[in-house]
Design a protein around this motif. Structure first.
Motif, PDB file in Angstrom:
ATOM      1  N   VAL A 142       0.686  -1.153   0.011  1.00 41.73           N
ATOM      2  CA  VAL A 142       0.098   0.052  -0.035  1.00 41.73           C
ATOM      3  C   VAL A 142       0.918   1.110  -0.134  1.00 41.73           C
ATOM      4  CG1 VAL A 142      -1.500   1.267   1.563  1.00 41.73           C
ATOM      5  CG2 VAL A 142      -2.050  -0.982   0.884  1.00 41.73           C
ATOM      6  N   LEU A 143       1.907   1.238   0.907  1.00 40.82           N
ATOM      7  CA  LEU A 143       2.710   2.381   0.869  1.00 40.82           C
ATOM      8  C   LEU A 143       3.390   2.716  -0.431  1.00 40.82           C
ATOM      9  CD1 LEU A 143       4.470   1.750   4.322  1.00 40.82           C
ATOM     10  CD2 LEU A 143       2.517   3.223   3.918  1.00 40.82           C
ATOM     11  N   THR A 144       3.966   1.874  -1.000  1.00 42.14           N
ATOM     12  CA  THR A 144       4.865   1.819  -2.306  1.00 42.14           C
ATOM     13  C   THR A 144       3.823   2.268  -3.272  1.00 42.14           C
ATOM     14  OG1 THR A 144       6.284   0.202  -1.591  1.00 42.14           O
ATOM     15  CG2 THR A 144       6.293   0.814  -3.961  1.00 42.14           C
ATOM     16  N   VAL A 145       2.795   1.649  -3.334  1.00 39.14           N
ATOM     17  CA  VAL A 145       1.836   2.055  -4.771  1.00 39.14           C
ATOM     18  C   VAL A 145       1.032   3.411  -4.421  1.00 39.14           C
ATOM     19  CG1 VAL A 145      -0.172   1.221  -5.956  1.00 39.14           C
ATOM     20  CG2 VAL A 145       1.528  -0.447  -5.001  1.00 39.14           C
ATOM     21  N   ALA A 146       0.751   3.726  -3.311  1.00 40.00           N
ATOM     22  CA  ALA A 146       0.434   5.021  -3.030  1.00 40.00           C
ATOM     23  C   ALA A 146       1.232   6.081  -3.545  1.00 40.00           C
ATOM     24  CB  ALA A 146       0.276   5.310  -1.592  1.00 40.00           C
ATOM     25  N   VAL A 147       2.474   5.932  -3.310  1.00 41.14           N
ATOM     26  CA  VAL A 147       3.619   6.924  -3.995  1.00 41.14           C
ATOM     27  C   VAL A 147       3.513   6.781  -5.329  1.00 41.14           C
ATOM     28  CG1 VAL A 147       6.014   7.669  -4.170  1.00 41.14           C
ATOM     29  CG2 VAL A 147       5.012   6.814  -1.707  1.00 41.14           C
ATOM     30  N   ASN A 148       3.507   5.509  -5.760  1.00 35.84           N
ATOM     31  CA  ASN A 148       3.468   5.398  -7.409  1.00 35.84           C
ATOM     32  C   ASN A 148       2.387   6.285  -7.993  1.00 35.84           C
ATOM     33  OD1 ASN A 148       5.682   4.059  -7.448  1.00 35.84           O
ATOM     34  ND2 ASN A 148       4.845   1.712  -7.573  1.00 35.84           N
ATOM     35  N   ILE A 149       1.117   6.033  -7.409  1.00 33.54           N
ATOM     36  CA  ILE A 149      -0.043   6.634  -7.938  1.00 33.54           C
ATOM     37  C   ILE A 149      -0.073   8.384  -7.822  1.00 33.54           C
ATOM     38  CG2 ILE A 149      -2.473   6.929  -7.566  1.00 33.54           C
ATOM     39  CD1 ILE A 149      -2.607   4.029  -6.804  1.00 33.54           C
ATOM     40  N   LEU A 150       0.384   8.694  -6.756  1.00 34.76           N
ATOM     41  CA  LEU A 150       0.401  10.216  -6.510  1.00 34.76           C
ATOM     42  C   LEU A 150       1.551  11.139  -7.022  1.00 34.76           C
ATOM     43  CD1 LEU A 150      -0.950   9.708  -2.867  1.00 34.76           C
ATOM     44  CD2 LEU A 150      -2.224  10.789  -4.724  1.00 34.76           C
ATOM     45  N   ASN A 151       2.636  10.388  -7.011  1.00 36.69           N
ATOM     46  CA  ASN A 151       3.869  11.202  -7.385  1.00 36.69           C
ATOM     47  C   ASN A 151       3.939  11.973  -8.871  1.00 36.69           C
ATOM     48  OD1 ASN A 151       6.045  10.179  -9.411  1.00 36.69           O
ATOM     49  ND2 ASN A 151       5.349   8.316  -8.300  1.00 36.69           N
ATOM     50  N   PRO A 152       3.163  11.289  -9.815  1.00 38.80           N
ATOM     51  CA  PRO A 152       3.143  12.027 -11.263  1.00 38.80           C
ATOM     52  C   PRO A 152       2.282  13.293 -10.917  1.00 38.80           C
ATOM     53  CG  PRO A 152       2.758  10.014 -11.384  1.00 38.80           C
ATOM     54  CD  PRO A 152       2.627   9.841 -10.129  1.00 38.80           C
ATOM     55  N   PHE A 153       1.201  13.466 -10.128  1.00 42.50           N
ATOM     56  CA  PHE A 153       0.259  14.489  -9.900  1.00 42.50           C
ATOM     57  C   PHE A 153       0.984  15.644  -8.998  1.00 42.50           C
ATOM     58  CE2 PHE A 153      -2.303  10.889 -11.009  1.00 42.50           C
ATOM     59  CZ  PHE A 153      -3.153  11.234 -12.035  1.00 42.50           C
ATOM     60  N   VAL A 154       1.842  15.311  -8.381  1.00 38.33           N
ATOM     61  CA  VAL A 154       2.717  16.206  -7.262  1.00 38.33           C
ATOM     62  C   VAL A 154       3.983  16.769  -8.185  1.00 38.33           C
ATOM     63  CG1 VAL A 154       4.416  16.167  -5.489  1.00 38.33           C
ATOM     64  CG2 VAL A 154       2.216  14.920  -5.311  1.00 38.33           C
ATOM     65  N   LEU A 155       4.725  15.829  -8.840  1.00 38.89           N
ATOM     66  CA  LEU A 155       5.988  16.252  -9.534  1.00 38.89           C
ATOM     67  C   LEU A 155       5.829  16.848 -10.928  1.00 38.89           C
ATOM     68  CD1 LEU A 155       8.141  13.479  -8.402  1.00 38.89           C
ATOM     69  CD2 LEU A 155       8.168  15.770  -7.175  1.00 38.89           C
ATOM     70  N   GLN A 156       4.677  16.524 -11.604  1.00 40.97           N
ATOM     71  CA  GLN A 156       4.616  17.084 -12.978  1.00 40.97           C
ATOM     72  C   GLN A 156       3.788  18.359 -12.891  1.00 40.97           C
ATOM     73  OE1 GLN A 156       3.661  14.007 -16.011  1.00 40.97           O
ATOM     74  NE2 GLN A 156       4.639  12.449 -14.641  1.00 40.97           N
TER      75      GLN A 156
END
Length: 497
Positions: A298-312
């Motif tokens: 859960v922790l890893t996939v949560a970052v995978n899902i959210l990081n494009p909408f944060v960093l892009q």
């Protein structure tokens, strides 16, 4: 008895390793082609006019399918054999990557990922069980760590490669590259992965001879006549103990191993094999393994899902190529976790075994769960604060690397522990672990975007850190001191169908 030459032993070891790496590559490429698409989520949401939550379905529903269809593939493999399952499933994955590369709508792309996940689900539990088919006890921790690194590596190297591919070409080319690699893997599965299921002739079991078994003779006459043992078995007679040692089963030729059909199991019906694992939810080792794996995922996939909408998005405004670089610390964390959960744990267990006069206890593995507990708990809090306070990008990278440590360390430790505790039924137990963790992870992740919107990154990732630490710590507190007692008690249970 004929002695094996060093050349024969090296060849056998090489065959095992090639077969194991082929299955590991199949697992890697499933996550590479499906989970690796995450850097394109921001672009896909714009191209297909979808919200953040809708775009995340491209990863969430495959996660559910990857877990739930373990309950289909494992009984089928136990009944028909692992080789035909791997051949059919790897071929289907190739077809799904063609489908995804040509998809003209969001729905078509989503369904190509879902069907691809159905094919890839065959390796989630069966890949782990092959570790027990091919390798000895002292090798299993390291091999399980390598297997977990291939699983998690697809979710870290996939997005890293995808970021560069999207920037230079398009997201469709990520699917084409996945197809090329998967086709190569399909050929290695067809030509280099033999059947690893072993159907033992029970008439040759020493344990079945009972108290009437004769003692070993003092002469070596019987040892020179291995045909005697075979004749006795064919006539339904219990072989003498002296006849068992020299018995040599004929080795299959490579051409024979290419045959995908090895017959059906006579142990039980396919229906009974499908139901047989379910009572194992009563085993504490199984519950601990799937809960620990689930919260790590859960922790890893949560970052995978959210990081494009944060960093892009502003204020970072990174391109997909630069965004994909966040997976470098993720990959480093995966490698470090697999080494800690595999080789380090194996050496720790060897040391503990020597300290206790040669007595090995499976609970020795659980002591080093303290490493992911501390590292990943801290990394989760760091990532949440880094995003919400718009800290320097290094805080996000370090946080994600620390989070990724648990994704390999926890399942490597706990799945090897489960195999040690219930080795005769390890395939069923590992199926429950792999299937259940994805179902639990889907339940958490399906609401991850609304959760972040409502409480913010600090509140969301702080709560997840608390849940992770609680699951790992409570399991250690119960199983390390009481695990041996629990194992001895559950050995008397008559709950396996």
């Amino acid at each position: 008895m004929r002695l094996h030459t060093l050349h024969e032993l090296d060849r056998t070891e090489g065959t095992k390793n090639v077969a194991f790496l082929s299955v590991c590559s199949f697992t890697f490429l499933t996550n590479f082609g499906i989970g690796g698409l995450t850097p394109a989520f921001y672009i896909l949401s714009v191209e297909f006019d979808k919200t953040v939550s809708e775009t995340s379905d491209l990863l969430l529903w495959p996660i559910l399918v990857l877990g739930s269809f373990n309950f289909f593939w494992v009984p089928v493999a136990n009944y028909f054999g692992k080789r035909p399952v791997f051949v059919v499933a790897s071929g289907l994955l190739c077809v799904c990557y063609i489908w995804g590369a040509l998809a003209g709508s969001f729905r078509s792309l989503l369904w190509s990922n879902i069907v691809g996940a159905f094919a890839g689900a065959s390796t989630e539990a069966l890949g782990a069980s092959i570790v027990n088919d091919l390798f000895f006890l002292h090798e299993r921790g390291a091999k399980m760590g390598l297997y977990m690194n291939f699983i998690s590596g697809g979710n870290t190297l996939g997005p890293l490669v995808c970021g560069f591919v999207i920037t230079a070409l398009s997201w469709r080319w990520h699917k084409w590259i996945s197809l090329i690699l998967t086709t190569i893997n399909f050929l290695t599965v067809v030509f280099l992965v033999p059947e690893t299921r072993y159907r033992r002739d029970r008439s040759l079991n020493v344990a079945d001879l009972g108290s009437d078994a004769p003692s070993l003779p003092t002469d070596d006459a019987a040892a020179t006549d291995p045909e005697k043992s075979v004749r006795s078995a064919e006539q339904g007679e219990a072989p003498e103990v002296s006849d068992l040692a020299p018995l040599q089963l004929p080795k299959k030729l490579w051409a024979q191993e290419l045959n995908p059909w090895s017959g059906v199991s006579t142990d039980a019906s396919l229906f009974k094999m499908s139901l047989r694992p379910l009572p194992m939810f009563a085993y504490p080792c199984v519950v601990y393994a799937f809960l620990g794996y689930a919260v790590s995922l859960v922790l890893t996939v949560a970052v995978n899902i959210l990081n494009p909408f944060v960093l892009q998005a502003p204020p970072y405004s990174w391109s997909p190529m630069i965004n994909g670089l966040i997976n470098i610390p993720g990959f480093i964390g995966n490698v470090a976790g697999s080494l800690a959960g595999g080789r380090l744990v194996d050496r720790f267990c060897d040391w503990q075994t020597r300290r206790h006069g040669g007595l090995f206890e499976p609970e020795y593995r659980l002591y080093l769960c303290i490493l992911p507990l501390l590292i990943t708990g801290a990394g989760c809090v760091l990532f949440g604060y880094g995003v919400e306070r718009t800290l320097h990008w290094t805080s996000l990278f370090f946080g994600y690397g620390m989070i990724s440590f648990a994704l390999t360390a926890v399942p490597t430790i706990t799945m090897a522990y489960v195999s040690d505790c219930v080795l005769p039924l390890n395939e069923d137990a590992l199926m429950l672990v792999n299937g259940s963790k994805n179902i639990v992870a889907f339940g958490f992740l399906y609401g991850i975007v609304p959760w972040v919107d409502e409480v913010g990154y600090v509140g969301c990732f702080g709560a997840q850190a608390g849940i992770f630490v609680a699951v790992i710590a409570i399991g250690m507190a119960i199983l390390i001191p009481l695990g041996a007692i629990i194992r001895h008690e559950q050995a008397q249970w008559r709950i396996i169908l």
